[in-house]
Design a protein around this motif. Structure first.
Motif, PDB file in Angstrom:
ATOM      1  N   THR A 259       0.832  -1.207   0.000  1.00 49.04           N
ATOM      2  CA  THR A 259       0.000   0.000   0.000  1.00 49.04           C
ATOM      3  C   THR A 259       0.863   1.252   0.000  1.00 49.04           C
ATOM      4  N   GLN A 260       1.916   1.253   0.810  1.00 51.73           N
ATOM      5  CA  GLN A 260       2.809   2.399   0.860  1.00 51.73           C
ATOM      6  C   GLN A 260       3.491   2.629  -0.494  1.00 51.73           C
ATOM      7  N   ILE A 261       3.921   1.545  -1.137  1.00 49.64           N
ATOM      8  CA  ILE A 261       4.576   1.657  -2.431  1.00 49.64           C
ATOM      9  C   ILE A 261       3.608   2.191  -3.478  1.00 49.64           C
ATOM     10  N   LEU A 262       2.402   1.697  -3.472  1.00 50.29           N
ATOM     11  CA  LEU A 262       1.404   2.163  -4.434  1.00 50.29           C
ATOM     12  C   LEU A 262       1.081   3.637  -4.227  1.00 50.29           C
ATOM     13  N   ASN A 263       0.878   4.031  -2.973  1.00 53.29           N
ATOM     14  CA  ASN A 263       0.541   5.424  -2.684  1.00 53.29           C
ATOM     15  C   ASN A 263       1.674   6.366  -3.089  1.00 53.29           C
ATOM     16  N   GLU A 264       2.908   5.953  -2.799  1.00 54.79           N
ATOM     17  CA  GLU A 264       4.043   6.806  -3.134  1.00 54.79           C
ATOM     18  C   GLU A 264       4.212   6.918  -4.649  1.00 54.79           C
ATOM     19  N   THR A 265       3.998   5.836  -5.364  1.00 56.87           N
ATOM     20  CA  THR A 265       4.122   5.873  -6.824  1.00 56.87           C
ATOM     21  C   THR A 265       3.028   6.725  -7.441  1.00 56.87           C
ATOM     22  N   LEU A 266       1.812   6.614  -6.916  1.00 58.36           N
ATOM     23  CA  LEU A 266       0.707   7.436  -7.414  1.00 58.36           C
ATOM     24  C   LEU A 266       0.964   8.920  -7.143  1.00 58.36           C
ATOM     25  N   ALA A 267       1.546   9.212  -5.984  1.00 55.45           N
ATOM     26  CA  ALA A 267       1.884  10.605  -5.681  1.00 55.45           C
ATOM     27  C   ALA A 267       2.965  11.106  -6.637  1.00 55.45           C
ATOM     28  N   LYS A 268       3.896  10.237  -6.940  1.00 56.23           N
ATOM     29  CA  LYS A 268       4.998  10.603  -7.830  1.00 56.23           C
ATOM     30  C   LYS A 268       4.501  10.917  -9.232  1.00 56.23           C
ATOM     31  N   THR A 269       3.458  10.227  -9.664  1.00 58.54           N
ATOM     32  CA  THR A 269       2.904  10.438 -11.008  1.00 58.54           C
ATOM     33  C   THR A 269       1.679  11.348 -10.977  1.00 58.54           C
ATOM     34  N   ASP A 270       1.428  11.997  -9.835  1.00 54.63           N
ATOM     35  CA  ASP A 270       0.269  12.895  -9.697  1.00 54.63           C
ATOM     36  C   ASP A 270      -1.043  12.193 -10.018  1.00 54.63           C
ATOM     37  N   GLY A 271      -1.145  10.924  -9.596  1.00 53.44           N
ATOM     38  CA  GLY A 271      -2.386  10.177  -9.754  1.00 53.44           C
ATOM     39  C   GLY A 271      -2.581   9.548 -11.115  1.00 53.44           C
ATOM     40  N   ASN A 272      -1.592   9.624 -11.991  1.00 57.27           N
ATOM     41  CA  ASN A 272      -1.697   9.041 -13.330  1.00 57.27           C
ATOM     42  C   ASN A 272      -1.490   7.529 -13.230  1.00 57.27           C
ATOM     43  N   ILE A 273      -2.567   6.776 -13.344  1.00 55.27           N
ATOM     44  CA  ILE A 273      -2.516   5.328 -13.143  1.00 55.27           C
ATOM     45  C   ILE A 273      -1.678   4.649 -14.225  1.00 55.27           C
ATOM     46  N   THR A 274      -1.815   5.106 -15.466  1.00 61.02           N
ATOM     47  CA  THR A 274      -1.054   4.494 -16.565  1.00 61.02           C
ATOM     48  C   THR A 274       0.450   4.651 -16.342  1.00 61.02           C
ATOM     49  N   HIS A 275       0.862   5.866 -15.966  1.00 58.18           N
ATOM     50  CA  HIS A 275       2.279   6.117 -15.713  1.00 58.18           C
ATOM     51  C   HIS A 275       2.767   5.317 -14.512  1.00 58.18           C
ATOM     52  N   ALA A 276       1.942   5.262 -13.471  1.00 55.71           N
ATOM     53  CA  ALA A 276       2.319   4.505 -12.274  1.00 55.71           C
ATOM     54  C   ALA A 276       2.482   3.026 -12.584  1.00 55.71           C
ATOM     55  N   ALA A 277       1.607   2.508 -13.423  1.00 53.88           N
ATOM     56  CA  ALA A 277       1.692   1.092 -13.794  1.00 53.88           C
ATOM     57  C   ALA A 277       2.989   0.795 -14.543  1.00 53.88           C
ATOM     58  N   LYS A 278       3.417   1.731 -15.392  1.00 54.68           N
ATOM     59  CA  LYS A 278       4.670   1.539 -16.123  1.00 54.68           C
ATOM     60  C   LYS A 278       5.861   1.541 -15.170  1.00 54.68           C
ATOM     61  N   ILE A 279       5.828   2.428 -14.173  1.00 55.52           N
ATOM     62  CA  ILE A 279       6.921   2.476 -13.206  1.00 55.52           C
ATOM     63  C   ILE A 279       6.988   1.174 -12.408  1.00 55.52           C
ATOM     64  N   LEU A 280       5.817   0.664 -11.999  1.00 57.40           N
ATOM     65  CA  LEU A 280       5.763  -0.563 -11.202  1.00 57.40           C
ATOM     66  C   LEU A 280       5.898  -1.823 -12.045  1.00 57.40           C
ATOM     67  N   LYS A 281       5.877  -1.631 -13.383  1.00 54.11           N
ATOM     68  CA  LYS A 281       6.020  -2.752 -14.327  1.00 54.11           C
ATOM     69  C   LYS A 281       4.910  -3.785 -14.145  1.00 54.11           C
ATOM     70  N   ILE A 282       3.707  -3.277 -13.996  1.00 57.76           N
ATOM     71  CA  ILE A 282       2.523  -4.131 -13.955  1.00 57.76           C
ATOM     72  C   ILE A 282       1.490  -3.536 -14.889  1.00 57.76           C
ATOM     73  N   GLY A 283       0.445  -4.320 -15.196  1.00 60.27           N
ATOM     74  CA  GLY A 283      -0.599  -3.837 -16.078  1.00 60.27           C
ATOM     75  C   GLY A 283      -1.473  -2.786 -15.406  1.00 60.27           C
ATOM     76  N   ARG A 284      -2.082  -1.939 -16.236  1.00 62.16           N
ATOM     77  CA  ARG A 284      -2.922  -0.888 -15.687  1.00 62.16           C
ATOM     78  C   ARG A 284      -4.119  -1.472 -14.946  1.00 62.16           C
ATOM     79  N   SER A 285      -4.707  -2.519 -15.494  1.00 64.25           N
ATOM     80  CA  SER A 285      -5.855  -3.150 -14.843  1.00 64.25           C
ATOM     81  C   SER A 285      -5.443  -3.787 -13.513  1.00 64.25           C
ATOM     82  N   THR A 286      -4.231  -4.367 -13.490  1.00 62.42           N
ATOM     83  CA  THR A 286      -3.739  -4.966 -12.242  1.00 62.42           C
ATOM     84  C   THR A 286      -3.580  -3.903 -11.167  1.00 62.42           C
TER      85      THR A 286
END
Length: 303
Positions: A259-286
């Motif tokens: 949860t902490q990793i997801l929240n920090e990544t979302l903050a880093k991308t300003d809530g952009n789920i597509t960009h966050a998914a690319k950083i985490l190397k997972i699918g957008r739906s995942t």
């Protein structure tokens, strides 16, 4: 003068070690960082050749002037580097602003009306005099104020998490230099037998290391995590508490960590789920499923 050469030699070694440590990052460094490094190293070379080369020729006037020129260039390079963080300052504005602030000080030094006499050089070349030396002093007084103002304005005017983190980390890294700058120029005009130029070189060596260190994105978070009550410190403390309590169960700890990793990544991308998914190397739906399952939300930026 032996102590001055010793301090300057240590400072030069520290600066060279800093460049050696971050040599792999040279391609990503902007010109301003390279100019900072060049100016700070040139100051050491002026100190080391002060007595042996130039003192016998013109009383050391030339090398002292060069020392001040390089120190001013280094400080203005720090200012230009700080301005680059703000999306509101265009390149042309940076050049004009820096040029207008730097030009009168360089003119005063290079024409010989800023430093006319070296009153004392036996303990250190700190006591100087000149009809318009106050212009050089004014430059040292203004720069800390301008740099801090630029950084605070940038942090207040942007909501981008990456920019705010870079600005905060740079502000922390520059605090020692910014706090000491007004006192340094006063000591240069005093009669105190202090090797202030050598001490200044050590301080600039530390500043150069911090500037290089905070240019790397992961190090910005690491530096801010050592600042009490900062957002980054709270995140790491929360993770440490989760890992330190195995009785809560491995699954629970891993969920909180995720949860902490997801929240920090979302903050880093300003809530952009597509960009966050690319950083985490997972699918957008995942990522969307994980957010829904763990009720993740980008943390609000502080006002």
């Amino acid at each position: 003068m032996t102590h001055l050469f010793f301090l300057s030699g240590i400072s030069l070694l520290l600066k060279l070690l800093t460049l050696l440590q971050f040599r792999k990052c040279f391609r990503t460094f902007p010109v301003c960082i390279l100019l900072i490094a060049f100016s700070f190293i040139a100051m050491n070379l002026c100190e080391l050749c002060f007595q042996h080369v130039l003192l016998e020729q013109d009383g050391g006037y030339t090398v002292v002037t060069l020392y001040y020129v390089f120190s001013l260039l280094g400080i203005y390079a720090v200012l230009s580097y700080a301005i680059q963080f703000s999306p509101h300052f265009q390149l042309w504005w940076q050049i004009i602003t820096t040029g207008l602030l730097l030009a009168p000080q360089l003119f005063v030094l290079l024409t010989g009306i800023g430093i006319t006499t070296i009153v004392r050089w036996d303990d250190s070349f700190t006591q100087l005099s000149g009809h318009y030396f106050f212009i050089v002093q004014l430059g040292y007084y203004l720069q800390p104020f301008i740099i801090v103002t630029v950084l605070l304005y940038t942090m207040a005017s942007t909501k981008t998490h990456n920019v705010r983190l870079r600005v905060k980390s740079l502000l922390v890294a520059l605090l020692p230099l910014l706090a000491a700058a007004p006192g340094i120029v006063n000591l240069f005009t005093s009669s105190l037998p202090i090797y202030i130029s050598g001490v200044t070189s050590i301080l600039f060596a530390i500043t150069l290391w911090f500037v290089c260190f905070t240019h790397i994105e992961k190090n910005q978070f690491l530096l801010m995590s050592y600042i009490p009550f900062s957002r980054e410190s709270r995140i790491l403390r929360s993770l440490a508490e989760s890992v330190a309590q195995p009785d809560r169960g491995l699954r629970k700890v891993l969920q909180e960590y995720e949860t902490q990793i997801l929240n920090e990544t979302l903050a880093k991308t300003d809530g952009n789920i597509t960009h966050a998914a690319k950083i985490l190397k997972i699918g957008r739906s995942t990522l969307s499923q994980k957010m829904s399952k763990q009720e993740c939300q980008p943390p609000e930026e502080p006002s």
